[in-house]
Design a protein around this motif. Structure first.
Motif, PDB file in Angstrom:
ATOM      1  N   ALA A 186      13.770 -13.219  33.921  1.00 28.22           N
ATOM      2  CA  ALA A 186      13.244 -12.060  33.198  1.00 28.22           C
ATOM      3  C   ALA A 186      14.042 -10.813  33.535  1.00 28.22           C
ATOM      4  CB  ALA A 186      11.766 -11.857  33.546  1.00 28.22           C
ATOM      5  N   TYR A 187      14.378 -10.652  34.805  1.00 28.65           N
ATOM      6  CA  TYR A 187      15.122  -9.472  35.239  1.00 28.65           C
ATOM      7  C   TYR A 187      16.556  -9.487  34.721  1.00 28.65           C
ATOM      8  CZ  TYR A 187      11.143  -8.634  38.280  1.00 28.65           C
ATOM      9  OH  TYR A 187       9.875  -8.399  38.741  1.00 28.65           O
ATOM     10  N   LYS A 188      17.152 -10.673  34.679  1.00 27.41           N
ATOM     11  CA  LYS A 188      18.520 -10.775  34.166  1.00 27.41           C
ATOM     12  C   LYS A 188      18.588 -10.526  32.660  1.00 27.41           C
ATOM     13  CE  LYS A 188      20.216 -14.120  37.588  1.00 27.41           C
ATOM     14  NZ  LYS A 188      20.782 -15.470  37.766  1.00 27.41           N
ATOM     15  N   LEU A 189      17.484 -10.763  31.976  1.00 29.86           N
ATOM     16  CA  LEU A 189      17.487 -10.621  30.521  1.00 29.86           C
ATOM     17  C   LEU A 189      17.124  -9.230  30.029  1.00 29.86           C
ATOM     18  CD1 LEU A 189      15.893 -13.999  29.337  1.00 29.86           C
ATOM     19  CD2 LEU A 189      18.189 -13.166  28.806  1.00 29.86           C
ATOM     20  N   ILE A 190      16.333  -8.470  30.772  1.00 34.13           N
ATOM     21  CA  ILE A 190      15.774  -7.238  30.221  1.00 34.13           C
ATOM     22  C   ILE A 190      16.850  -6.278  29.718  1.00 34.13           C
ATOM     23  CG2 ILE A 190      15.483  -6.301  32.563  1.00 34.13           C
ATOM     24  CD1 ILE A 190      13.444  -5.437  29.381  1.00 34.13           C
ATOM     25  N   TYR A 191      17.850  -5.987  30.512  1.00 31.63           N
ATOM     26  CA  TYR A 191      18.880  -5.044  30.072  1.00 31.63           C
ATOM     27  C   TYR A 191      19.774  -5.650  28.992  1.00 31.63           C
ATOM     28  CZ  TYR A 191      17.787  -1.562  33.644  1.00 31.63           C
ATOM     29  OH  TYR A 191      17.170  -0.596  34.411  1.00 31.63           O
ATOM     30  N   ASN A 192      19.945  -6.969  29.000  1.00 29.77           N
ATOM     31  CA  ASN A 192      20.704  -7.614  27.926  1.00 29.77           C
ATOM     32  C   ASN A 192      19.981  -7.492  26.592  1.00 29.77           C
ATOM     33  OD1 ASN A 192      23.289  -9.073  28.762  1.00 29.77           O
ATOM     34  ND2 ASN A 192      21.891  -9.679  30.412  1.00 29.77           N
ATOM     35  N   LEU A 193      18.668  -7.684  26.599  1.00 27.77           N
ATOM     36  CA  LEU A 193      17.896  -7.550  25.360  1.00 27.77           C
ATOM     37  C   LEU A 193      17.914  -6.104  24.858  1.00 27.77           C
ATOM     38  CD1 LEU A 193      14.820  -9.753  26.346  1.00 27.77           C
ATOM     39  CD2 LEU A 193      16.685 -10.399  24.806  1.00 27.77           C
ATOM     40  N   LEU A 194      17.764  -5.163  25.775  1.00 29.88           N
ATOM     41  CA  LEU A 194      17.805  -3.759  25.382  1.00 29.88           C
ATOM     42  C   LEU A 194      19.179  -3.370  24.845  1.00 29.88           C
ATOM     43  CD1 LEU A 194      15.804  -2.231  28.372  1.00 29.88           C
ATOM     44  CD2 LEU A 194      15.028  -2.426  25.994  1.00 29.88           C
ATOM     45  N   GLU A 195      20.229  -3.908  25.446  1.00 28.56           N
ATOM     46  CA  GLU A 195      21.592  -3.619  24.975  1.00 28.56           C
ATOM     47  C   GLU A 195      21.793  -4.139  23.562  1.00 28.56           C
ATOM     48  OE1 GLU A 195      25.444  -2.007  25.423  1.00 28.56           O
ATOM     49  OE2 GLU A 195      23.815  -1.944  26.894  1.00 28.56           O
ATOM     50  N   ALA A 196      21.345  -5.373  23.310  1.00 31.93           N
ATOM     51  CA  ALA A 196      21.470  -5.944  21.971  1.00 31.93           C
ATOM     52  C   ALA A 196      20.717  -5.105  20.952  1.00 31.93           C
ATOM     53  CB  ALA A 196      20.967  -7.386  21.967  1.00 31.93           C
ATOM     54  N   ARG A 197      19.509  -4.719  21.271  1.00 40.95           N
ATOM     55  CA  ARG A 197      18.714  -3.898  20.348  1.00 40.95           C
ATOM     56  C   ARG A 197      19.377  -2.546  20.091  1.00 40.95           C
ATOM     57  NH1 ARG A 197      13.094  -1.658  22.362  1.00 40.95           N
ATOM     58  NH2 ARG A 197      14.591  -0.274  23.402  1.00 40.95           N
ATOM     59  N   ASP A 198      19.875  -1.915  21.159  1.00 39.71           N
ATOM     60  CA  ASP A 198      20.504  -0.600  21.001  1.00 39.71           C
ATOM     61  C   ASP A 198      21.776  -0.675  20.162  1.00 39.71           C
ATOM     62  OD1 ASP A 198      18.485   0.407  22.535  1.00 39.71           O
ATOM     63  OD2 ASP A 198      19.682   0.607  24.370  1.00 39.71           O
ATOM     64  N   ARG A 199      22.437  -1.814  20.172  1.00 37.57           N
ATOM     65  CA  ARG A 199      23.647  -1.993  19.371  1.00 37.57           C
ATOM     66  C   ARG A 199      23.331  -2.450  17.949  1.00 37.57           C
ATOM     67  NH1 ARG A 199      28.761  -3.200  22.258  1.00 37.57           N
ATOM     68  NH2 ARG A 199      28.518  -2.599  24.453  1.00 37.57           N
ATOM     69  N   GLY A 200      22.062  -2.649  17.654  1.00 34.34           N
ATOM     70  CA  GLY A 200      21.672  -3.095  16.326  1.00 34.34           C
ATOM     71  C   GLY A 200      21.963  -4.555  16.062  1.00 34.34           C
ATOM     72  N   LEU A 201      22.023  -5.369  17.110  1.00 33.78           N
ATOM     73  CA  LEU A 201      22.324  -6.799  16.977  1.00 33.78           C
ATOM     74  C   LEU A 201      21.022  -7.598  17.009  1.00 33.78           C
ATOM     75  CD1 LEU A 201      25.353  -6.907  19.453  1.00 33.78           C
ATOM     76  CD2 LEU A 201      25.435  -6.783  16.948  1.00 33.78           C
ATOM     77  N   ASP A 202      20.935  -8.576  16.127  1.00 28.45           N
ATOM     78  CA  ASP A 202      19.686  -9.341  16.043  1.00 28.45           C
ATOM     79  C   ASP A 202      19.806 -10.748  16.609  1.00 28.45           C
ATOM     80  OD1 ASP A 202      21.221 -10.651  14.150  1.00 28.45           O
ATOM     81  OD2 ASP A 202      19.791 -10.420  12.506  1.00 28.45           O
ATOM     82  N   THR A 203      20.941 -11.060  17.232  1.00 28.20           N
ATOM     83  CA  THR A 203      21.172 -12.413  17.730  1.00 28.20           C
ATOM     84  C   THR A 203      21.643 -12.366  19.184  1.00 28.20           C
ATOM     85  OG1 THR A 203      21.808 -13.181  15.524  1.00 28.20           O
ATOM     86  CG2 THR A 203      22.440 -14.570  17.389  1.00 28.20           C
ATOM     87  N   ILE A 204      21.058 -13.225  20.012  1.00 27.28           N
ATOM     88  CA  ILE A 204      21.483 -13.403  21.398  1.00 27.28           C
ATOM     89  C   ILE A 204      22.165 -14.766  21.500  1.00 27.28           C
ATOM     90  CG2 ILE A 204      20.795 -13.520  23.823  1.00 27.28           C
ATOM     91  CD1 ILE A 204      20.231 -10.810  22.600  1.00 27.28           C
ATOM     92  N   ILE A 205      23.384 -14.775  21.991  1.00 21.37           N
ATOM     93  CA  ILE A 205      24.141 -16.007  22.190  1.00 21.37           C
ATOM     94  C   ILE A 205      24.319 -16.215  23.684  1.00 21.37           C
ATOM     95  CG2 ILE A 205      26.264 -17.264  21.673  1.00 21.37           C
ATOM     96  CD1 ILE A 205      26.723 -15.239  19.377  1.00 21.37           C
ATOM     97  N   THR A 206      24.032 -17.406  24.151  1.00 20.13           N
ATOM     98  CA  THR A 206      24.223 -17.683  25.570  1.00 20.13           C
ATOM     99  C   THR A 206      24.540 -19.153  25.774  1.00 20.13           C
ATOM    100  OG1 THR A 206      23.294 -17.232  27.763  1.00 20.13           O
ATOM    101  CG2 THR A 206      21.788 -18.195  26.121  1.00 20.13           C
ATOM    102  N   CYS A 207      24.707 -19.566  27.013  1.00 20.67           N
ATOM    103  CA  CYS A 207      25.103 -20.951  27.261  1.00 20.67           C
ATOM    104  C   CYS A 207      24.471 -21.487  28.543  1.00 20.67           C
ATOM    105  CB  CYS A 207      26.628 -21.074  27.316  1.00 20.67           C
ATOM    106  SG  CYS A 207      27.459 -19.860  28.334  1.00 20.67           S
ATOM    107  N   GLY A 208      24.424 -22.809  28.626  1.00 18.65           N
ATOM    108  CA  GLY A 208      23.832 -23.445  29.796  1.00 18.65           C
ATOM    109  C   GLY A 208      23.775 -24.951  29.623  1.00 18.65           C
ATOM    110  N   GLY A 209      23.211 -25.614  30.607  1.00 20.76           N
ATOM    111  CA  GLY A 209      23.084 -27.067  30.579  1.00 20.76           C
ATOM    112  C   GLY A 209      21.759 -27.511  29.997  1.00 20.76           C
ATOM    113  N   ALA A 210      21.550 -28.824  30.024  1.00 14.90           N
ATOM    114  CA  ALA A 210      20.367 -29.415  29.392  1.00 14.90           C
ATOM    115  C   ALA A 210      19.071 -29.009  30.076  1.00 14.90           C
ATOM    116  CB  ALA A 210      20.493 -30.936  29.379  1.00 14.90           C
ATOM    117  N   TRP A 211      19.134 -28.613  31.351  1.00 14.91           N
ATOM    118  CA  TRP A 211      17.931 -28.219  32.078  1.00 14.91           C
ATOM    119  C   TRP A 211      18.009 -26.766  32.536  1.00 14.91           C
ATOM    120  CZ3 TRP A 211      13.595 -30.827  31.921  1.00 14.91           C
ATOM    121  CH2 TRP A 211      13.638 -32.191  31.579  1.00 14.91           C
TER     122      TRP A 211
END
Length: 314
Positions: free
Chosen positions: A52-77
Motif C-alpha cells: 500500500a505504501y509503495k503504491l500510494i505515490y505511484n497512484l497519485l503520480e499517475a492521476r496527476d499526469r492524467g494517466l488512466d492506466t497502471i502498468i507493472t510486472c511480477g511473478g505468478a505469486w
C-alpha cells in the motif's frame, strides 16, 4: 476490524497509516523482548502491508499526469501484482500486469484474483522479463503505445521509496514505546533501505531476506539508504529463508501454529512467519544485557500479503 482505503488522497492515506494498530505480543517464544507488531496487514485487506505504501505515490503520480492506466510486472505469486490490480479496481485505473513466463493452463490463485479485479495479464518469456528495467522494455513487448504509468516490479521506484519513508514517519508519530530495533521481511531491499531514512535514530533496522538473494538485497537496500546517508542503520539476518522464496519447512510451520494459537494473529509462510521465527531464534540466543527483568523493545512489521499463503511450497 476490517478497514478499507476508500479515497485516493495523501491526506486520507496518512490518516489511515496513523490509525494502523500495534499489537503487543506476550509469548514465551520471544524471551527477553518487549515485542510489538505493527499490523499494516489491516490497513486494507487487498491493498495491504508495505505494498500500500509503495503504491500510494505511484497512484497519485499517475492521476496527476492524467494517466488512466497502471502498468507493472511480477511473478505468478506477486503480492505487488495483486495489490496493484485491487488498487486499480478501487480507484478507477486500468491495470496491466506483465507476468514472468508463459501463461500456464491454470492460473495461480493470485493471478485469478488479478483478472477478476480487471487486470489485463501479459505473459512474456523469462528472457524478455530480464529486460524489465531497460528503457525500451515496454516497446519491446508491444506496450510502447499505451499511455500508462509504469511501476517497476515490487514498486521499486522513487515514488515507492517515498511511500515507505511515509511509513517510517507514521511509526515515529504513533509508536507506543521507543523501539531499539525494527524488523522487516525483505523480498527486495527497498523497504529496508527507505525505512532507514524515514525512521529516526537510534532505532536499528533489521532485515530478514526471505529468499536466497542476500547480496542483492543488501546492495539494493544500500542504494535506497545512501540517498540520505543512512547505510549504517540496518543489518541483515542470514539464512532465514527456509529453502527459498515461497518455500517453507516443518519447523517454520510448527512455530507459526504455536504463535498464532497464542495470539490473535494471522501470518503467512512467505514473509511474516519467517521474520517472526528469525526474531524468536535470535531472542533465544541472546540476552538484552540490561539486567534482570529488563526487556529490549522490538517492533516487527506485518507486511500483509496474507493471500500469498495459498502458493506456499513445502
Amino acid at each position: 476490524m476490517i478497514r478499507y482505503l476508500t479515497e485516493l488522497s495523501l491526506e486520507a492515506f496518512v490518516e489511515a497509516a496513523r490509525n494502523v494498530p500495534y499489537q503487543q505480543i506476550n509469548s514465551d517464544l520471544f524471551p527477553g523482548i518487549d515485542l510489538w507488531i505493527r499490523r499494516d496487514d489491516l490497513i486494507d485487506p487487498l491493498i495491504s502491508g508495505n505494498k500500500a505504501y509503495k503504491l500510494i505515490y505511484n497512484l497519485l503520480e499517475a492521476r496527476d499526469r492524467g494517466l488512466d492506466t497502471i502498468i507493472t510486472c511480477g511473478g505468478a505469486w506477486s503480492n505487488h501484482i495483486h495489490a496493484t490490480a485491487a488498487a486499480g479496481l478501487r480507484f478507477g485505473f486500468k491495470t496491466v500486469g506483465i507476468i514472468r513466463g508463459h501463461r500456464p493452463p491454470v492460473l495461480s490463485a493470485m493471478l485469478q484474483d488479478a483478472e477478476r479485479f480487471g487486470m489485463e495479464l501479459r505473459f512474456v518469456s523469462r528472457l524478455d522479463y530480464k529486460k524489465r528495467n531497460d528503457a525500451g522494455f515496454l516497446a519491446g513487448i508491444g506496450l510502447g503505445d499505451v499511455a500508462g504509468w509504469f511501476v517497476p516490479e515490487s514498486g521499486a521506484n522513487f515514488q515507492g521509496a517515498r511511500g515507505i519513508q511515509l511509513l517510517g514517519k507514521a511509526i515515529e508519530q504513533t509508536k507506543p514505546i521507543d523501539f531499539e530495533e525494527c524488523w522487516v521481511a525483505c523480498g527486495t531491499g527497498l523497504t529496508l533501505g527507505a525505512l532507514a531514512s524515514g525512521m529516526k535514530e537510534p532505532t536499528k533496522l533489521v532485515g530478514v531476506p526471505v529468499l536466497k538473494a542476500e547480496p542483492a538485497i543488501r546492495e539494493e537496500a544500500n542504494q535506497w539508504a545512501s540517498t540520505n546517508n543512512q547505510n549504517d542503520r540496518f543489518s541483515l539476518i542470514k539464512g532465514a529463508h527456509h529453502g527459498g522464496y515461497g518455500k517453507s519447512s516443518s519447523i517454520l510451520e510448527v512455530f507459526q501454529c504455536a504463535l498464532e494459537s497464542q495470539e490473535s494473529l494471522v501470518l503467512e509462510h512467505v514473509y511474516t512467519a519467517k521474520i517472526a521465527y528469525a526474531l524468536a531464534e535470535q531472542s533465544r540466543m541472546t540476552t538484552s544485557g540490561k539486567g534482570l527483568g529488563a526487556k529490549k523493545g522490538v517492533l516487527l512489521l506485518h507486511t500483509g500479503g496474507l493471500q500469498g499463503a495459498r502458493g506456499v511450497v513445502k
